[in-house]
Enzyme design. Structure first.
Site, PDB file in Angstrom:
ATOM      1  CD  GLU A 181      -3.146  -0.678   2.181  1.00 13.18           C
ATOM      2  OE1 GLU A 181      -2.833  -0.262   3.308  1.00 13.18           O
ATOM      3  OE2 GLU A 181      -4.329  -0.840   1.827  1.00 13.18           O
ATOM      4  CD  GLU A 195      -4.157  -6.175   2.503  1.00 13.20           C
ATOM      5  OE1 GLU A 195      -4.854  -5.594   3.358  1.00 13.20           O
ATOM      6  OE2 GLU A 195      -2.938  -5.952   2.372  1.00 13.20           O
TER       7      GLU A 195
HETATM    8  C1  LIG Z   1      -8.112   2.470   5.585  1.00 17.99           C
HETATM    9  C2  LIG Z   1      -7.156   1.372   5.987  1.00 17.99           C
HETATM   10  C3  LIG Z   1      -5.750   1.711   5.578  1.00 17.99           C
HETATM   11  C4  LIG Z   1      -4.797   0.805   6.316  1.00 17.99           C
HETATM   12  N1  LIG Z   1      -4.748  -0.516   5.673  1.00 17.99           N
HETATM   13  C5  LIG Z   1      -5.045  -1.609   6.302  1.00 17.99           C
HETATM   14  S1  LIG Z   1      -5.777  -1.770   7.846  1.00 17.99           S
HETATM   15  C6  LIG Z   1      -5.861  -3.558   7.837  1.00 17.99           C
HETATM   16  C7  LIG Z   1      -4.999  -3.976   6.662  1.00 17.99           C
HETATM   17  C8  LIG Z   1      -3.581  -4.437   7.067  1.00 17.99           C
HETATM   18  O1  LIG Z   1      -2.940  -3.448   7.829  1.00 17.99           O
HETATM   19  C9  LIG Z   1      -2.752  -4.739   5.801  1.00 17.99           C
HETATM   20  O2  LIG Z   1      -1.436  -5.073   6.183  1.00 17.99           O
HETATM   21  C10 LIG Z   1      -2.690  -3.515   4.921  1.00 17.99           C
HETATM   22  O3  LIG Z   1      -2.010  -3.856   3.720  1.00 17.99           O
HETATM   23  C11 LIG Z   1      -4.078  -3.018   4.569  1.00 17.99           C
HETATM   24  N2  LIG Z   1      -4.824  -2.832   5.791  1.00 17.99           N
END
Ligand SMILES: CCCC/N=C1\SC[C@@H]2[C@H](O)[C@H](O)[C@@H](O)CN12
Length: 651
Positions: free
Chosen positions: A185, A263
Site C-alpha cells: 500500500e 485484501e
Molecule cells: C483504511 C485502511 C488503511 C490501512 N490498511 C489496512 S488496515 C488492515 C490492513 C492491514 O494493515 C494490511 O497489512 C494492509 O495492507 C491493509 N490494511
C-alpha cells in the site's frame, strides 16, 4: 482445480514420472492479457486465497491451520515476511523455530496450497513498526520507505539474504510461490517516492529473475503513488466498499489481465479501549460471490488472524495513539484458537459454487480447558529486581535518551533522577510535546504516583523530599504500523518538567524483563528482603498442574488493570483488562506442560492489582467487553463448567 505440487517424488519414480509430469522448466504462472486471467502451466487459473501470518501462530500449529484453510476450499495462501522478526540486530538473522520461513513454505506445499508472498520491506499488518526493524531509528534522521541511501542500504542488505532463500521456492523453479508483492500500500504513504519503488522492483528482478509475477496492492486512493510500470497493479477493499468502482480503478492501471483483490476484509482489527470489530457473514459472503462471478482472483484478509504474542503488536494514530490488541482474531473465518467458525462454512459454500473444493469434513474445534480460579502471590515490586533486570547497570545522560538511542527495541525502560529540593506542595510533573511514548508509570521513592499516557493523560502532581528517587517506568506499547510516519521513537522524548524546572541528570535502565522471568528461581530469595507495596509495577506468579489431557484455554484476569503475562517463560502478550475490549488471552495447549507437570505463570501488573489476585482459564474467549465490570466464574467442582458469573465492582 488442484494446484501443482513441487516435484518431491521418490527417486526411483522420478525418471519415469518426469516424462509425464510438468518439468520445473514448463511450470509457469503468468498473466493472460488476451483473456483477462491467470494461467497456471498454461491452464486458466483463478486463485481463492486466504491470509495467515506464520509469525502469529506457534510453529507446532502451522500444519493444523493450513490444512483447515485447504479444506475450506482455498487453493492459495498469502503471507507477509516481517523484516524485524528475522533481523533483530543489523546483520544478525534468525530463521529458526517459529521464524523458519522455509519450513512454513514446505508446510504450505504439504497442504497443497500455492503461495502469494509479501516480503515488504514494509508490511503494515498491525505489526510492530509495520515490520521495519526499530534499529533503523538509531539513525534518527533516516527517511523510512524512501530512496534515502541509509534506508536503501539496509533494505538491500536484508533482501540479499532473504530473496535468495525464497528463489528455489518460486513456482517456475519447482516451488509454490506464484507471485510476490513489492512494498505494501505504498500509495497510502506520504513520500510517493518512485525512485524507491523502482529500486525495489530492480532489486527483486535482480535477485528473483524475470519470470516471477511481481505486483503491488493499494486501496482506491493509493493507486497513483502505489503502482509502478512492470508491476501488476492490484487493489484491496472490503464488503462495504464499491467493488465496481474500485475494480474500474484497477482497470485504469491494468486495462487487461485478471481483476485481483489482494485484501478482501473478512473482519477487522481491534485497538485497546475501542469496541471489538466484526464483519457480518452475509456481507462478507455476498462480496466474495460478486467478485468470483466476475472471475476475479481474491485473497481474504484475514482467513486466520492469530495472536500478537510478546511485544509484537503495532499501532495506529487517529487523533490519538491506538495500540493494537494482543488478539489478532480479526473476526476471521478461522478463530484465533484455530477453530472453524460459521463464517468459514458460509465462505466455503460460496467457493464451492465456483470451483472444486476438497471433500471431507473440517476438523472439529480443538479441545478446550477450564482451570481455576488460581491465586497468585506477590513476588515483588519491579524496582526490587532492578539490578537483575539491568545487569550492565544504567546509562547516564543529562537529558533522557530514547529506547532506540540505548538500543532497547521493545518492552520497558526505567528512567531515574533524584529530587534536588524538597517538594512539600503537590507540584505538576509533566513532559512537553506529548513526549511520553507511550506510558510512564511514575514512582517517588518506590511509591506509585500514577500514569502519564501518550496523547492522553500527561501530567501528575507530586511531592517529595530532596534526594528522593523519581522513577518513570516507560512502556513501549508498539510502534506505529500505519500512517504518515513510522519513525515512532519510544521513551521520554523530552526532559520532564517538575513545577517550573526542567529535570536533568537521568539514569536509563534498559530492562531485560523476559530474561528475568526465564531465570526466576534464584531471585525468589530476594522478595522477602524488603517491605512490598502492592501497587505500581509488581511481579506476581503461581504454579499449576493440568489434571487431564487439557486443551487450548483463555487466560482471564478479572480485576487486574494492565500488564504483561508469561507462561513457562513464553511471553504471551499484553493484557489491559481495565480498557478492553479484549478480556482474555489465548493460551495454545502446546505452551502448557503435560499432565502432572508444574506450569508457571508470571504477571507484571503495571498499575493496580485486585483485592483478590486471582486469575482463571476459561474455555472460550472474551474479546468484546468494553464494560469495566469484571466477573469471577465460579467452577462447580464436578463438571468444571462455569456457573453464572458473579459481577465484581468495576474500576
Ligand atoms: C483504511 C485502511 C488503511 C490501512 N490498511 C489496512 S488496515 C488492515 C490492513 C492491514 O494493515 C494490511 O497489512 C494492509 O495492507 C491493509 N490494511
Amino acid at each position: 482445480m488442484d494446484p501443482k505440487k513441487p516435484l518431491c517424488l521418490p527417486s526411483l519414480l522420478l525418471p519415469l514420472l518426469t516424462l509425464l509430469l510438468p518439468q520445473a522448466d514448463t511450470r509457469s504462472f503468468v498473466v493472460d492479457r488476451d483473456h483477462d486471467r491467470f494461467l497456471l502451466d498454461g491452464v486458466p487459473f483463478r486463485y481463492v486465497s486466504g491470509s495467515l501470518h506464520y509469525f502469529r501462530v506457534p510453529r507446532v500449529l502451522w500444519a493444523d491451520r493450513l490444512f483447515k484453510m485447504r479444506m475450506s476450499g482455498l487453493n492459495a495462501i498469502q503471507f507477509y515476511v516481517p523484516w524485524n522478526y528475522h533481523e533483530p540486530e543489523p546483520g544478525v538473522y534468525n530463521f529458526n523455530g517459529s521464524r523458519d520461513l522455509i519450513a512454513f513454505l514446505n508446510e504450505a506445499t504439504i497442504a497443497d496450497l500455492l503461495v502469494i508472498l509479501r516480503p515488504g520491506p514494509y508490511i503494515c499488518a498491525e505489526w510492530e513498526m509495520g515490520g521495519l526493524p526499530s534499529w533503523l531509528l538509531r539513525k534518527p534522521s533516516i527517511h523510512l520507505r524512501t530512496s534515502d541511501p541509509d534506508f536503501l542500504a539496509a533494505v538491500d542488505s536484508w533482501f540479499k539474504v532473504l530473496l535468495p532463500k525464497i528463489y528455489p521456492w518460486l513456482y517456475h523453479n519447482g516451488g509454490n510461490i506464484i507471485s510476490i508483492q513489492v512494498e505494501n500500500e505504498y500509495g497510502s504513504y506520504r513520500a510517493c517516492d518512485f525512485s524507491y519503488m523502482r529500486h525495489l522492483a530492480g532489486l527483486f528482478r535482480a535477485l528473483l529473475g524475470d519470470k516471477i509475477l511481481l505486483f503491488t496492492t493499494d486501496g482506491p486512493e493509493g493507486l497513483k503513488c502505489g503502482s509502478l510500470k512492470g508491476l501488476y497493479t492490484t487493489v484491496d477493499f472490503g464488503p462495504a466498499d464499491n467493488m465496481t468502482k474500485i475494480f474500474a480503478l484497477q482497470r485504469k492501471y491494468e486495462p487487461r489481465g485478471p481483476l485481483v483483490n489482494s485484501e478482501y476484509y473478512t473482519g477487522w482489527l481491534d485497538y485497546w479501549g475501542q469496541n471489538h470489530s466484526t464483519r457480518s457473514i452475509p456481507s462478507v459472503t455476498q462480496g466474495l460471490k460478486n467478485m468470483l462471478k466476475l472471475g476475479a482472483s481474491v485473497n481474504m484478509y484475514m482467513f486466520h488472524g492469530g495472536t500478537n504474542f510478546g511485544y509484537w503488536n503495532g499501532a495506529d494514530e487517529k487523533g490519538h495513539f491506538l495500540p493494537i490488541t494482543t488478539s489478532y482474531d480479526y473476526d476471521a473465518p478461522i478463530s484465533e484458537a484455530g477453530d472453524p467458525t460459521p463464517k468459514l462454512f458460509a465462505l466455503r459454500n460460496v467457493i464451492s459454487q465456483f470451483q472444486e473444493i476438497p471433500l471431507g469434513p473440517l476438523p472439529p474445534p480443538s479441545p478446550k480447558m477450564m482451570l481455576g480460579p488460581l491465586t497468585l502471590h506477590m513476588d515483588g515490586n519491579l524496582l526490587n529486581f532492578l539490578y537483575f533486570l539491568c545487569p550492565q547497570g544504567p546509562i547516564h545522560s543529562i537529558l533522557p535518551m530514547t529506547f532506540e538511542a540505548v538500543k532497547q527495541d521493545h518492552g520497558f525502560m526505567l528512567y531515574r533522577t533524584y529530587l534536588t529540593r524538597n517538594i512539600f506542595e503537590p507540584t505538576q510533573f509533566w513532559v512537553p510535546n506529548n513526549g511520553v511514548h507511550d506510558r510512564g508509570y511514575v514512582m517517588v521513592d518506590g511509591v506509585f504516583q500514577g500514569v502519564l499516557e501518550r496523547n492522553m493523560k500527561y501530567k501528575l502532581f507530586l511531592t517529595g523530599k530532596v534526594g528522593a528517587k523519581l522513577d518513570v517506568l516507560l512502556e513501549n506499547m508498539g510502534r506505529l504500523s500505519f500512517g504518515s510516519n513510522h519513525s515512532d521513537f519510544k521513551g521520554l522524548l523530552e526532559p520532564p518538567i517538575l513545577g517550573q524546572r526542567i529535570l536533568t541528570q537521568w539514569l536509563m535502565f534498559p530492562l531485560k524483563v523476559d530474561k528475568l522471568v526465564k531465570w526466576w528461581f534464584p531471585l525468589q530469595l530476594l522478595k522477602r528482603s524488603r517491605p512490598q507495596t502492592p501497587s505500581g509495577p509488581t511481579f506476581y506468579s503461581t504454579t499449576f498442574k493440568i489434571l487431564d489431557s487439557g486443551g487450548d484455554t483463555f487466560l482471564f484476569l478479572p480485576g487486574w488493570t494492565k500488564g504483561q503475562v508469561w507462561i513457562n517463560g513464553f511471553n504471551l502478550g499484553r493484557y489491559w483488562t481495565k480498557w478492553g475490549p479484549q478480556q482474555t488471552l489465548y493460551v495454545p495447549r502446546p505452551l502448557l506442560l503435560p499432565r502432572g507437570a508444574l506450569n508457571k505463570i508470571t504477571l507484571l501488573e503495571l498499575e493496580n492489582v485486585p483485592s483478590q489476585p486471582q486469575i482463571q482459564f476459561l474455555d472460550s474467549p472474551i474479546l468484546n467487553s468494553t464494560s469495566h465490570k469484571t466477573y469471577i466464574y465460579s467452577l462447580s467442582a464436578d463438571t468444571q463448567s462455569a456457573s453464572e458469573p458473579m459481577e465484581l465492582s468495576g474500576h
